[in-house]
Design a protein around this motif. Structure first.
Motif, mmCIF file in Angstrom:
data_model
loop_
_atom_site.group_PDB
_atom_site.id
_atom_site.type_symbol
_atom_site.label_atom_id
_atom_site.label_comp_id
_atom_site.label_asym_id
_atom_site.label_seq_id
_atom_site.Cartn_x
_atom_site.Cartn_y
_atom_site.Cartn_z
ATOM 1 N N UNK A 435 2.219 2.459 -56.577
ATOM 2 C CA UNK A 435 1.061 1.584 -56.967
ATOM 3 C C UNK A 435 1.061 0.826 -58.168
ATOM 4 N N UNK A 436 1.550 1.445 -59.451
ATOM 5 C CA UNK A 436 1.517 0.702 -60.369
ATOM 6 C C UNK A 436 2.475 -0.615 -60.691
ATOM 7 N N UNK A 437 3.469 -0.439 -59.979
ATOM 8 C CA UNK A 437 4.375 -1.683 -59.919
ATOM 9 C C UNK A 437 4.148 -2.421 -59.121
ATOM 10 N N UNK A 438 3.249 -2.335 -57.980
ATOM 11 C CA UNK A 438 2.811 -3.272 -57.008
ATOM 12 C C UNK A 438 1.922 -4.441 -57.459
ATOM 13 N N UNK A 439 1.740 -5.265 -56.556
ATOM 14 C CA UNK A 439 0.898 -6.410 -56.784
ATOM 15 C C UNK A 439 -0.481 -5.949 -57.337
ATOM 16 N N UNK A 440 -1.080 -4.744 -56.601
ATOM 17 C CA UNK A 440 -2.202 -3.986 -56.672
ATOM 18 C C UNK A 440 -2.334 -3.526 -57.963
ATOM 19 N N UNK A 441 -1.244 -2.781 -58.512
ATOM 20 C CA UNK A 441 -1.306 -2.346 -59.962
ATOM 21 C C UNK A 441 -1.392 -3.267 -60.858
ATOM 22 N N UNK A 442 -0.689 -4.373 -60.592
ATOM 23 C CA UNK A 442 -0.740 -5.528 -61.819
ATOM 24 C C UNK A 442 -2.448 -6.027 -61.802
ATOM 25 N N UNK A 443 -2.882 -6.191 -60.531
ATOM 26 C CA UNK A 443 -4.238 -6.743 -60.506
ATOM 27 C C UNK A 443 -5.391 -5.651 -61.103
ATOM 28 N N UNK A 444 -4.734 -4.195 -60.971
ATOM 29 C CA UNK A 444 -5.566 -3.494 -61.609
ATOM 30 C C UNK A 444 -5.569 -3.563 -63.241
ATOM 31 N N UNK A 445 -4.484 -3.708 -63.804
ATOM 32 C CA UNK A 445 -4.169 -3.981 -65.192
ATOM 33 C C UNK A 445 -4.801 -5.333 -65.687
ATOM 34 N N UNK A 446 -4.734 -6.283 -64.826
ATOM 35 C CA UNK A 446 -5.516 -7.404 -65.163
ATOM 36 C C UNK A 446 -7.013 -7.475 -65.172
ATOM 37 N N UNK A 447 -7.529 -6.630 -64.271
ATOM 38 C CA UNK A 447 -8.979 -6.242 -64.271
ATOM 39 C C UNK A 447 -9.395 -5.364 -65.659
ATOM 40 N N UNK A 448 -8.498 -4.372 -65.733
ATOM 41 C CA UNK A 448 -8.611 -3.670 -66.975
ATOM 42 C C UNK A 448 -8.828 -4.435 -68.337
#
Length: 599
Positions: A435-448
């Motif tokens: 999940x961290x390496x997926x597009x969703x994970x990158x989106x989470x980091x962007x939100x953070x």
């Protein structure tokens, strides 16, 4: 800006300081082979000559490392690999660690009471203790005269605190020739083997004095190896061989129960895995998505209670007995549903407001299960008595409640559940990594990093935050199903915001922050330390939160990015030198870099 090497604290030339440090470390090492105590009253039997035992072993290890690193400063070819990043700061840290461990042992012996309640005093010490103490003190004092490995601003006079922080901050290691693949894999395997030995040694410590000495030696040793650049080199290898690293970690963890002959120590290992798995689930919420959740332990409780209700406990008001796979799905699904129900109306809040809401949810859960006792509410959870007598698992004829002989080794009940929890941990690690390496994970980091900017780029922040909240809750519920069977019972007091021992929301959040937010191994390391320390220092239970607060302040002061930090956190908390141009950069790139720095 002109820089120069920081002057030494003592008026000694570098060769003399290195020679005295080497001599002192050799004396401290030699003293460990002599008797330290007159009687065997102090645990560890330090009366034996020629065979170090107890706390003597820690001084022996620390002094040996100090001696090796001091000798590496002479340019000995076989020892150059020890210091790819710096030569003097590791020696200073190891020498101070040797003195701290030895001095602590001497003080512990002096204040130890005999069977009549009298202090042993100075008369209990034998010559070996004095030799090691004098050698360690000499090495530590002389090491302070060694110059710093990092340049300091000559326009200001660096304070002692600045020098100490300079010793703690690890420089980038010098570039080395690429190792063959087999050599890198071999180094990774050996490193995880040593890590398993260190963890096993810490868990197997039989008395508090030895565990405290172990913590002192481990803290100074790890910091010295980091300052030397070895940890950075190992990190680079594990990044290059990521799949091999995960396989080596699982193999090392799998071997742990086979090294334990004490059920109590194996139980500590199983609980560490439960705590670490829940912390890794919280890392999805806090580390990746940046959502401050102060009531996360409630999701662990939801999973544990759901599994306890359907696992055949005679005290369960539900009166059903699901197979384990169904109980696991029930616990994870219940936590997932609660995560969605709590997150949907609250995740439009940010920062402190979201933290207060999640804190309230944690307290509401604890009070609710405490009141579902048939008097204040429906009879569902037996109130404060909880749900006891949860039966042991039996999967495919394998009874987890009895001992089994495998290859001549005996696995007890705690070891059985440890291996089961290891399987769940591997699943959670896989989910977190993917999940961290997926597009969703990158989106989470962007939100953070910046939710407003992420929303402007087309990211549906609310939906992704709700997904992170639900995923973290499901992972906590997964661990809760195993915890219910390991502890035989679940009670409301196990799921508080703060308490004297984990798991609770405060310790879970601290494990994520201290270990390293957003990393895979950080929460595992932080959780292991935060669970192991209270478990081994039960005599200090009344002062655990006080000491934990002091340790938290010190760590946040000197290493705010956590024990295992990613590059983003290092740049965020250590801005010095970010715009420096590497020495091997071409002249054209140097000019461009200078322009950017000036801008």
């Amino acid at each position: 800006m002109t820089t120069h090497t920081a002057p030494a604290l003592l008026p000694l030339p570098t060769p003399a300081a290195r020679a005295i440090t080497t001599t002192g470390a050799a004396a401290a090492l030699a003293g460990t082979f002599l008797a330290w105590t007159y009687t065997s009253t102090f645990p560890g039997d330090l009366t034996v000559t020629g065979y170090p035992g107890g706390l003597q072993v820690l001084t022996l290890v620390s002094a040996t490392l100090t001696l090796l690193y001091a000798l590496s400063g002479y340019g000995i070819k076989g020892l150059r690999w020890l210091t790819p990043g710096g030569t003097h700061s590791p020696v200073r840290l190891l020498a101070l660690g040797t003195f701290a461990t030895t001095a602590y042992t001497v003080i512990a012996v002096i204040v130890k009471k005999d069977g009549n309640g009298n202090l042993l005093g100075l008369v209990e010490l034998e010559p070996g203790a004095w030799i090691s103490l004098a050698g360690a003190l000499t090495a530590a004092t002389a090491s302070l005269a060694l110059p710093s490995d990092q340049p300091l601003d000559e326009t200001t006079t660096p304070s002692a605190l600045t020098r100490f922080r300079n010793s703690l901050s690890a420089p980038a290691p010098s570039r080395a020739e690429a190792l063959p693949a087999w050599a890198g894999i071999l180094i990774i395997a050996v490193s995880f083997g040593l890590g398993l030995h260190l963890l096993t040694y810490g868990i197997d410590t039989e008395y508090a004095e030895l565990f405290i000495g172990y913590l002192i030696t481990l803290a100074f040793g790890f910091t010295a190896l980091t300052r030397a650049g070895l940890i950075a080199r190992l990190t680079a290898l594990t990044t290059e061989h990521r799949n091999v690293t995960l396989a080596a970690a699982l193999v090392a963890a799998f071997c742990f129960p086979f090294t334990q002959q004490n059920e109590q120590y194996a139980l500590i290992g199983a609980n560490i895995l439960i705590f670490a798995t829940v912390a890794l689930g919280l890392n999805v919420v806090v580390g990746l998505a940046g959502l401050l959740d102060l009531g996360y332990v409630a999701f662990l409780g939801v999973g544990a209670y759901a599994a306890a209700l359907v696992s055949g406990s005679p005290m369960s008001p539900v009166g059903v007995h699901f197979p384990f796979w169904a109980a696991v799905l029930t616990g994870a699904a219940a936590s997932l549903i609660f995560g969605v129900l709590i997150g949907a109306p609250t995740l439009r809040l940010r920062g402190d407001y979201l933290a207060i809401v999640t804190l309230g949810f944690g307290e509401i859960f604890r009070l609710t299960v405490n009141n579902l006792n048939g008097v204040s509410g429906p009879d569902l959870t037996n109130g404060s008595q909880g749900i006891p007598s949860i039966p042991d698992l039996n999967l495919f004829g394998f009874d987890f409640g009895i001992s089994h002989d495998i290859g001549g080794l005996t696995l007890g009940r705690s070891a059985n559940y440890y291996l089961l929890m290891l399987l769940f941990t591997a699943v959670v690690v896989l989910v977190f990594r993917r999940s961290g390496e997926s597009r969703i994970g990158r989106a989470w980091v962007a939100i953070r990093e910046d939710e407003t900017a992420a929303t402007a780029m087309g990211i549906n922040a609310f939906r992704l935050k709700l997904l992170a909240f639900a995923l973290g809750a499901a992972l906590a519920g997964l661990a809760g199903t195993v915890q219910a069977h390991v502890s035989y019972t679940v009670t409301p007091e196990q799921y508080q915001f703060a308490g004297s021992a984990p798991p609770n929301s405060a310790f879970l959040l601290a494990a994520v922050i201290l270990g390293g937010m957003g990393t895979l191994s950080g929460p595992l390391v932080g959780a292991a330390l935060l669970y192991l320390i209270p478990a081994k220092l039960q005599f200090m239970q009344d002062y655990q939160l006080f000491l934990f607060g002091i340790a938290l302040i010190l760590l946040m002061r000197f290493r705010p990015e956590g024990l295992v930090a990613d590059r983003r956190k290092k740049l965020e908390f250590h801005e010095t030198g970010q715009l420096d141009v590497p020495p091997d950069t071409p002249l054209t790139d140097q000019a461009a870099g200078t322009t950017k720095a000036g801008t």
